[in-house]
Write a protein that holds these residues in place. Sequence first.
Motif, mmCIF file in Angstrom:
data_model
loop_
_atom_site.group_PDB
_atom_site.id
_atom_site.type_symbol
_atom_site.label_atom_id
_atom_site.label_comp_id
_atom_site.label_asym_id
_atom_site.label_seq_id
_atom_site.Cartn_x
_atom_site.Cartn_y
_atom_site.Cartn_z
ATOM 1 N N GLY A 237 6.728 15.116 -13.099
ATOM 2 C CA GLY A 237 6.817 15.656 -11.754
ATOM 3 C C GLY A 237 5.562 15.294 -10.981
ATOM 4 O O GLY A 237 4.981 14.220 -11.148
ATOM 5 N N ALA A 238 5.132 16.179 -10.100
ATOM 6 C CA ALA A 238 3.927 15.954 -9.292
ATOM 7 C C ALA A 238 2.684 16.274 -10.116
ATOM 8 O O ALA A 238 2.578 17.346 -10.713
ATOM 9 N N ILE A 239 1.743 15.337 -10.155
ATOM 10 C CA ILE A 239 0.481 15.515 -10.879
ATOM 11 C C ILE A 239 -0.658 15.226 -9.915
ATOM 12 O O ILE A 239 -0.703 14.160 -9.291
ATOM 13 N N LEU A 240 -1.573 16.171 -9.783
ATOM 14 C CA LEU A 240 -2.742 15.997 -8.917
ATOM 15 C C LEU A 240 -3.992 15.973 -9.781
ATOM 16 O O LEU A 240 -4.225 16.886 -10.582
ATOM 17 N N ILE A 241 -4.807 14.925 -9.620
ATOM 18 C CA ILE A 241 -6.036 14.772 -10.399
ATOM 19 C C ILE A 241 -7.230 14.861 -9.467
ATOM 20 O O ILE A 241 -7.308 14.142 -8.464
ATOM 21 N N LEU A 267 7.524 5.434 -18.595
ATOM 22 C CA LEU A 267 8.263 6.086 -17.513
ATOM 23 C C LEU A 267 7.923 5.518 -16.142
ATOM 24 O O LEU A 267 8.481 5.952 -15.135
ATOM 25 N N ARG A 268 7.007 4.576 -16.091
ATOM 26 C CA ARG A 268 6.628 3.906 -14.844
ATOM 27 C C ARG A 268 6.283 4.888 -13.719
ATOM 28 O O ARG A 268 6.896 4.861 -12.633
ATOM 29 N N PRO A 269 5.318 5.767 -13.912
ATOM 30 C CA PRO A 269 4.917 6.671 -12.830
ATOM 31 C C PRO A 269 4.266 5.908 -11.681
ATOM 32 O O PRO A 269 3.845 4.761 -11.841
ATOM 33 N N ARG A 270 4.187 6.566 -10.536
ATOM 34 C CA ARG A 270 3.619 5.933 -9.342
ATOM 35 C C ARG A 270 2.443 6.742 -8.823
ATOM 36 O O ARG A 270 2.464 7.970 -8.837
ATOM 37 N N CYS A 271 1.428 6.042 -8.385
ATOM 38 C CA CYS A 271 0.324 6.686 -7.666
ATOM 39 C C CYS A 271 0.620 6.575 -6.175
ATOM 40 O O CYS A 271 0.720 5.477 -5.623
ATOM 41 N N LEU A 272 0.791 7.733 -5.529
ATOM 42 C CA LEU A 272 1.135 7.746 -4.109
ATOM 43 C C LEU A 272 -0.080 7.613 -3.209
ATOM 44 O O LEU A 272 0.059 7.469 -1.999
ATOM 45 N N GLY A 273 -1.251 7.667 -3.815
ATOM 46 C CA GLY A 273 -2.470 7.526 -3.038
ATOM 47 C C GLY A 273 -3.464 8.629 -3.334
ATOM 48 O O GLY A 273 -3.275 9.457 -4.221
ATOM 49 N N ALA A 280 -6.054 12.495 -6.497
ATOM 50 C CA ALA A 280 -5.131 11.425 -6.837
ATOM 51 C C ALA A 280 -3.746 12.027 -7.019
ATOM 52 O O ALA A 280 -3.560 12.945 -7.816
ATOM 53 N N GLU A 281 -2.781 11.520 -6.260
ATOM 54 C CA GLU A 281 -1.430 12.070 -6.246
ATOM 55 C C GLU A 281 -0.496 11.140 -7.020
ATOM 56 O O GLU A 281 -0.304 9.983 -6.647
ATOM 57 N N ILE A 282 0.062 11.654 -8.112
ATOM 58 C CA ILE A 282 0.889 10.855 -9.011
ATOM 59 C C ILE A 282 2.247 11.520 -9.184
ATOM 60 O O ILE A 282 2.341 12.749 -9.231
#
Length: 374
Positions: A237-241, A267-273, A280-282
Amino acid sequence: MVAVTATLRVACSPGEARIAVMENGELQDFAIWTPGHPDGVGDTHRGRITSRVPALGGAFVTLGKGADGFLSDRDGAEGTCEGESVIVRVTRAAMAGKGPRLRAAPDAAPAKGDITLLKRGPSPLEELAARWHGPILVDHPTFAARIPTSLRDRVKRVPSAWDDGVQDAVDTLTTPEIDLPGGMRATITPTPALVAIDMDSGSASAILQAKQTAQFAANRAAFPTLFRQIRLRNLSGAILIDPAGLNARKRQALREPIEAELRSDPLRPRCLGITALGLAEIVRTRIHPPLHELLSGAHGQAMQALRHLVTSHLIASQATHRAGRPVLRAGLGVARALEDDSLACEDVVSWCGYPLTLRADPSMPFLSWVTDDE
């Protein structure tokens, strides 16, 4: 994806096999296999549309035995009507209080007929065995017999599948704080909406002397370990670092090394920026429940209780040369989980030589349990 050679170590207990994939002494993958309580991913069902929900862009489908899933218009609900039979495959397990996600599989079976499970999806062991080539070490005949024939040539029976090194590596997956290279550490906090990860310089702060270039290098060096933990725990889901000790401008430069780490994730996650707050929003696809949900839920607590029961049985046998018959007294949540998993209860005989004695105690906390001497 090309399979890599590694050893799959399968530690068994009643109703549960914990699978640690080890390569060169390092934990590379992890999963829990509960044959009597599968998460349903990959299962094919003949279901029935119970309600169309235009506002959500899909329909709810009953799968029988009180289970309902959601089929989006994009995945096959468009053009269906209430009461219509559909063939669907589970693409995401029920988790976080939400039912499973479905996709139409019209070629799998005739649509007309009773609501029923048509075919089980692959087990966690099968998924890992496809991803990792190498021997499968199993420490109990009950689970060795459950391994599909296609994998039997890789199976080796051993007295104990895990040693202290494997146990220690797996134990780190259950703690909120993890150690990172260079004296850094991170705190992982799952919430219903997202997973928050706070990175901290820790003992490295004195060495870094607050220099932005050094802080940047320290964060980047810690990413391989951090993102391995994300994969092993199956955080999704949404991961914030929140990186450690960097100003907003310097944090923007972290996107490239983060994306480099994400490329190795199946799972090919994406970094949204990087957000305005410097986080860091993943986004990582939800498919199977995360490890913390598996362990903290009613069924996870029930499996822990059975492991404790087996350990108590072995200690009593070695101390007195005669095994006692402890009673498992449990709160309603754990008791119901065991009642729903008859296979796990039956397994107790294979480990202890006697059937499980379970007593539900409404006065106990919902997810608690104790063992009493009979």
